[in-house]
Design a protein around this motif. Structure first.
Motif, mmCIF file in Angstrom:
data_model
loop_
_atom_site.group_PDB
_atom_site.id
_atom_site.type_symbol
_atom_site.label_atom_id
_atom_site.label_comp_id
_atom_site.label_asym_id
_atom_site.label_seq_id
_atom_site.Cartn_x
_atom_site.Cartn_y
_atom_site.Cartn_z
ATOM 1 N N MET A 194 -9.256 3.514 7.498
ATOM 2 C CA MET A 194 -8.318 3.958 6.217
ATOM 3 C C MET A 194 -9.235 3.631 4.980
ATOM 4 S SD MET A 194 -4.898 2.347 4.625
ATOM 5 C CE MET A 194 -4.438 2.741 3.099
ATOM 6 N N PHE A 195 -10.022 2.636 4.913
ATOM 7 C CA PHE A 195 -10.907 2.076 3.716
ATOM 8 C C PHE A 195 -11.948 3.162 3.631
ATOM 9 C CE2 PHE A 195 -14.576 -0.133 1.865
ATOM 10 C CZ PHE A 195 -13.767 -0.742 1.028
ATOM 11 N N ALA A 196 -12.496 3.742 4.690
ATOM 12 C CA ALA A 196 -13.485 4.637 4.519
ATOM 13 C C ALA A 196 -12.867 5.864 3.950
ATOM 14 C CB ALA A 196 -14.075 4.847 5.917
ATOM 15 N N ALA A 197 -11.769 6.026 4.068
ATOM 16 C CA ALA A 197 -11.025 7.417 3.832
ATOM 17 C C ALA A 197 -10.758 7.462 2.157
ATOM 18 C CB ALA A 197 -9.885 7.873 4.570
ATOM 19 N N LEU A 198 -10.597 6.126 1.849
ATOM 20 C CA LEU A 198 -10.198 6.080 0.231
ATOM 21 C C LEU A 198 -11.257 6.559 -0.542
ATOM 22 C CD1 LEU A 198 -8.299 2.636 0.606
ATOM 23 C CD2 LEU A 198 -7.197 4.779 0.185
ATOM 24 N N ASN A 241 -2.679 1.992 10.343
ATOM 25 C CA ASN A 241 -1.841 2.828 11.435
ATOM 26 C C ASN A 241 -1.125 1.816 12.425
ATOM 27 O OD1 ASN A 241 -1.414 4.575 13.805
ATOM 28 N ND2 ASN A 241 -2.927 6.041 13.124
ATOM 29 N N LEU A 242 0.161 2.108 12.242
ATOM 30 C CA LEU A 242 0.905 1.118 13.003
ATOM 31 C C LEU A 242 0.706 1.355 14.754
ATOM 32 C CD1 LEU A 242 3.043 -1.064 12.895
ATOM 33 C CD2 LEU A 242 4.794 0.544 12.801
ATOM 34 N N SER A 285 -1.280 6.871 6.284
ATOM 35 C CA SER A 285 -0.614 8.219 6.225
ATOM 36 C C SER A 285 -0.367 8.694 4.831
ATOM 37 C CB SER A 285 0.607 8.154 7.215
ATOM 38 O OG SER A 285 0.806 7.932 8.386
ATOM 39 N N TYR A 286 -0.669 7.749 3.901
ATOM 40 C CA TYR A 286 -0.553 7.855 2.517
ATOM 41 C C TYR A 286 -1.724 7.875 1.713
ATOM 42 C CZ TYR A 286 4.349 7.123 3.926
ATOM 43 O OH TYR A 286 5.549 7.260 4.831
ATOM 44 N N VAL A 287 -3.008 8.080 2.416
ATOM 45 C CA VAL A 287 -4.504 7.808 1.793
ATOM 46 C C VAL A 287 -4.381 9.002 0.883
ATOM 47 C CG1 VAL A 287 -6.755 8.369 2.162
ATOM 48 C CG2 VAL A 287 -5.540 6.788 3.485
ATOM 49 N N ALA A 288 -4.029 10.221 1.092
ATOM 50 C CA ALA A 288 -4.221 11.308 0.134
ATOM 51 C C ALA A 288 -3.459 11.097 -0.925
ATOM 52 C CB ALA A 288 -3.825 12.625 0.879
ATOM 53 N N ALA A 289 -2.229 10.632 -1.017
ATOM 54 C CA ALA A 289 -1.427 10.142 -2.352
ATOM 55 C C ALA A 289 -2.228 9.164 -3.038
ATOM 56 C CB ALA A 289 -0.123 9.773 -1.803
ATOM 57 N N ILE A 290 -2.646 8.034 -2.502
ATOM 58 C CA ILE A 290 -3.482 7.202 -3.336
ATOM 59 C C ILE A 290 -4.815 7.579 -3.798
ATOM 60 C CG2 ILE A 290 -4.637 4.649 -2.854
ATOM 61 C CD1 ILE A 290 -2.735 4.082 -0.666
ATOM 62 N N ASN A 291 -5.415 8.459 -3.140
ATOM 63 C CA ASN A 291 -6.441 9.139 -3.563
ATOM 64 C C ASN A 291 -6.177 10.017 -4.876
ATOM 65 O OD1 ASN A 291 -8.341 8.004 -1.658
ATOM 66 N ND2 ASN A 291 -8.284 9.683 -0.470
ATOM 67 N N LYS A 292 -5.095 10.641 -4.672
ATOM 68 C CA LYS A 292 -4.689 11.724 -5.650
ATOM 69 C C LYS A 292 -4.305 10.691 -7.091
ATOM 70 C CE LYS A 292 -1.591 15.363 -6.946
ATOM 71 N NZ LYS A 292 -0.353 16.228 -6.285
ATOM 72 N N ARG A 293 -3.584 9.642 -6.872
ATOM 73 C CA ARG A 293 -3.480 8.631 -7.942
ATOM 74 C C ARG A 293 -4.768 8.337 -8.493
ATOM 75 N NH1 ARG A 293 0.049 4.305 -7.958
ATOM 76 N NH2 ARG A 293 -0.366 4.551 -10.292
ATOM 77 N N GLY A 294 -5.698 8.060 -7.675
ATOM 78 C CA GLY A 294 -6.773 6.976 -8.127
ATOM 79 C C GLY A 294 -6.746 5.662 -8.464
ATOM 80 N N LEU A 311 0.557 -1.145 -0.019
ATOM 81 C CA LEU A 311 -0.088 -0.075 0.237
ATOM 82 C C LEU A 311 0.881 1.131 -0.029
ATOM 83 C CD1 LEU A 311 -2.826 -1.081 2.638
ATOM 84 C CD2 LEU A 311 -3.093 -0.848 0.161
ATOM 85 N N ILE A 312 2.039 1.378 0.906
ATOM 86 C CA ILE A 312 2.705 2.437 0.911
ATOM 87 C C ILE A 312 3.556 2.633 -0.380
ATOM 88 C CG2 ILE A 312 4.733 3.427 1.959
ATOM 89 C CD1 ILE A 312 4.181 2.085 4.462
ATOM 90 N N ALA A 313 3.944 1.640 -0.962
ATOM 91 C CA ALA A 313 4.634 1.684 -2.190
ATOM 92 C C ALA A 313 3.586 2.121 -3.361
ATOM 93 C CB ALA A 313 5.077 0.273 -3.042
ATOM 94 N N LEU A 314 2.390 1.614 -3.313
ATOM 95 C CA LEU A 314 1.322 2.136 -4.413
ATOM 96 C C LEU A 314 1.033 3.756 -4.394
ATOM 97 C CD1 LEU A 314 -1.096 1.312 -6.059
ATOM 98 C CD2 LEU A 314 -2.752 1.313 -4.056
ATOM 99 N N SER A 315 1.530 4.275 -3.183
ATOM 100 C CA SER A 315 1.038 5.613 -3.116
ATOM 101 C C SER A 315 2.425 6.529 -3.772
ATOM 102 C CB SER A 315 1.125 6.260 -1.517
ATOM 103 O OG SER A 315 2.274 6.068 -0.868
ATOM 104 N N GLN A 316 3.377 5.847 -3.845
ATOM 105 C CA GLN A 316 4.838 6.294 -4.246
ATOM 106 C C GLN A 316 4.979 6.162 -5.648
ATOM 107 O OE1 GLN A 316 7.514 6.226 -1.162
ATOM 108 N NE2 GLN A 316 5.875 6.458 0.465
ATOM 109 N N ASP A 317 4.723 4.982 -6.070
ATOM 110 C CA ASP A 317 5.310 4.360 -7.384
ATOM 111 C C ASP A 317 4.206 4.479 -8.478
ATOM 112 O OD1 ASP A 317 6.412 3.260 -9.981
ATOM 113 O OD2 ASP A 317 7.754 2.175 -8.418
ATOM 114 N N PRO A 318 4.129 5.565 -9.486
ATOM 115 C CA PRO A 318 3.149 5.626 -10.352
ATOM 116 C C PRO A 318 2.853 4.406 -11.324
ATOM 117 C CG PRO A 318 4.860 6.861 -11.051
ATOM 118 C CD PRO A 318 5.283 6.517 -9.566
#
Length: 572
Positions: free
Chosen positions: A288-292, A193-194, A257-266, A173-180
């Motif tokens: 987290m699922f609710a925030a996506l 959330n750890l 912590s990376y939900v916004a980045a995942i949402n931005k990517r769609g 999930l973290i990699a999904l937010s960062q690697d297009p």
């Protein structure tokens, strides 16, 4: 990037052109080998005469900083030298060897036309480096492994997914937010959330934190701060400043912590979680699922950490979480019109049944909230009105409490209320319909308090996160309350539905405070004729105490008509 192999008789080049043909990594079976061929695992490096797949088990992928990661790869049947395939990169769980963990699922996916590579996370087993818990280097390893696949394997870089169980789920999930280049991720038994997992509501998760520490140390090379942070969370003497420091450390390692980045990517997200997963409870993943806001799907299954997925990952057996993840891959990576993107976003399997129910989203509009009011048990007494004894238990009612009183419990010893007599094994038993049973009559009046509702006229369908809203007065700065929700039958036999805990570390003794307790998400049917029971005590074998052995604390549960103590159940 380089790879190497220890396969007998198979010489691999250390540098490859833009794609790998089977002829370059795998050889055609001889007549004798073809006649005796059974599985890729028995004949690595040989193109299967049955389905054309090939397995290379002993690879080494060099990451961005020179760290070598142990890996394997499954290749699908290839009919032309320029043929490209969708690809899935699987990241191993904490302390698990990536060359083995997903082998059954890799084979299934390869048969379906996927290139599937798996690697052991940095610092574990044969992978070099230190274990640093989803640190930036761990996330860059995901991209480095994808670099290797893009340069050397016959993959369609526009259709790539990451996936994993537990540690591999979080990294996916973290990699999904960062690697297009990653189009989607399937995260199974991961965390969101750890801090919510290691220290939920201030409650140190002693059992699972100790297991993580032991496995990390025995199978890998943890960075010094990893075990130091775990020990700090378990210690009752750790100051608030240190807890804040650990929380900041954990936040950077949290997919939430990376939900916004995942949402931005769609980028589409698939999540699977298990009810009895006391390592990574479902609650923060639901948040987290609710925030996506991306295309998403979530499954809630019976099982402890990783148990619902294991047979599909290792053995490739039919397995609901992985079968649904496979459908997810087929739609998003192959463009298959299988309808999964149009289905309800959340499904729950009802505890102790094979029945699944679907919900359009989370929070689920199909659900309502049933509010119950707790009333005090008070002191032991004889009530001439009912010609009966009272003070052994409080009540749960749909009518507000009218009494002003309190119930006091002390940490003299644990009660018979428990998340399981044997941590992990007891909750694992629940997945094969062996419930955690108690008799609420046996709960100590000094160390615990119970509240019971009238018998239900109809089945009550609990779906989601039960919550207690309490007012408490601790007798000292540190205290802990563990709450258990029970299904109680007509003769008092009680089946554990779910539980939760909350802990105080720096309270003001004698000061009354709001004290919510969130229980772990569940889907459970309480039959007609049974009733709801709640027990609260001061200890559970899962959790570390906030005080030293022999140190005493008490908790007063306050009741007042103007400030109601409530139990809120999400119901269908």
């Amino acid at each position: 990037m380089r790879i190497s192999s220890a396969l007998p008789g198979l010489v691999l080049s250390l540098a490859f052109s833009s794609s790998i043909a089977h002829a370059e990594l795998c050889r055609t079976a001889t007549s004798a080998e073809a006649a005796s061929y059974s599985t890729p695992m028995q004949s690595p490096g040989i193109v299967s005469p049955i389905d054309g797949t090939c397995w290379i088990p002993s690879m080494t992928v060099t990451s961005f900083d020179g760290t070598k990661l142990a890996a394997n790869i499954f290749l699908p049947k290839r009919t032309s030298s320029d043929q490209k395939f969708p690809a899935i990169l699987m990241i191993a769980s904490w302390a698990a060897p990536g060359r083995v963990e997903y082998i059954g699922q890799q084979q299934r996916l390869a048969k379906d036309g996927y290139v599937v590579m798996s690697y052991t996370a940095r610092g574990f087993w044969l992978s070099e480096g230190q274990v640093d818990v989803a640190a930036p280097a761990d996330v860059r390893d995901v991209s480095s492994a994808l670099d290797w696949m893009q340069a050397n394997a016959p993959i369609d870089i526009n259709n790539v997914a990451t996936s994993g169980i537990s540690y591999g789920a979080g990294l996916s999930l973290i990699a999904l937010s960062q690697d297009p280049r990653i189009k989607t991720a399937a995260a199974l038994s991961g965390w969101a959330n750890l801090v919510d997992q290691l220290y939920p509501a201030g409650t140190p998760n002693k059992t699972w934190a100790s297991i993580l520490s032991l496995l990390g140390t025995s199978t890998g090379r943890p960075a010094p701060e990893v075990n130091q942070n775990i020990q700090a969370l378990l210690s009752p003497d750790t100051p608030a400043a240190k807890i804040a420091e650990i929380s900041a450390w954990a936040k950077a390692r949290s997919p939430a912590s990376y939900v916004a980045a995942i949402n931005k990517r769609g980028a589409p997200v698939f999540i699977s979680k298990n009810y009895q997963d006391d390592m990574f409870t479902p609650n923060s993943s639901l948040a987290m699922f609710a925030a996506l806001t991306v295309p998403k799907k979530m499954l809630l299954n019976p099982g402890i950490h990783g148990s619902a997925e294991l047979s599909g990952a290792l053995l490739g057996l039919d397995n609901y979480p992985y079968d649904q993840a496979h459908r997810w891959f087929n739609h998003w990576l192959k463009g298959e019109n299988n309808g999964i993107e149009k289905e309800p976003k959340l499904t729950m399997q009802v505890k102790f049944s094979d029945r699944r129910e679907s919900f359009s989203n989370w929070p689920a509009p199909e659900l309502s909230k049933q509010t119950y009011y707790l009333a005090p048990r008070g002191g032991l007494r004889f009530d001439w009105g009912c010609f009966c004894g009272k003070g052994d238990k409080g009540t749960i009612s749909t009518a507000p409490n009218t009494a002003t009183s309190y119930d006091l419990i002390q940490n003299l010893f644990d009660t018979t209320a428990t998340s399981g007599l044997i941590p992990i094994l007891s909750t694992l038993g629940e997945t094969v319909n062996l419930p955690v049973i108690n008799s609420l009559l046996t709960v100590s009046l000094a160390a615990g308090v119970r509240y019971e509702a009238p018998a239900l006229a109809a089945t009550q369908k609990i779906r989601g996160i039960p919550k207690l809203n309490l007012r408490v007065t601790p007798t000292q700065a540190r205290a802990q309350v563990v709450a258990y929700l029970y299904d109680v039958d007509a003769i008092g036999i009680s089946t554990l539905i779910t539980h939760g805990a909350s802990t105080l570390h720096w309270a003001t003794p004698g000061q009354t405070i709001d004290f919510p307790i969130e229980m772990s998400a569940i889907a459970y049917d309480v039959p007609a004729g049974h009733h709801i029971g709640v027990v609260m005590d001061t200890a559970d074998s899962l959790y570390a105490s906030p005080v030293h052995p022999g140190e005493r604390f008490g908790v007063r549960f306050e009741f007042n008509p103007n400030q109601q103590a409530t139990l809120v159940l999400p119901t269908l």
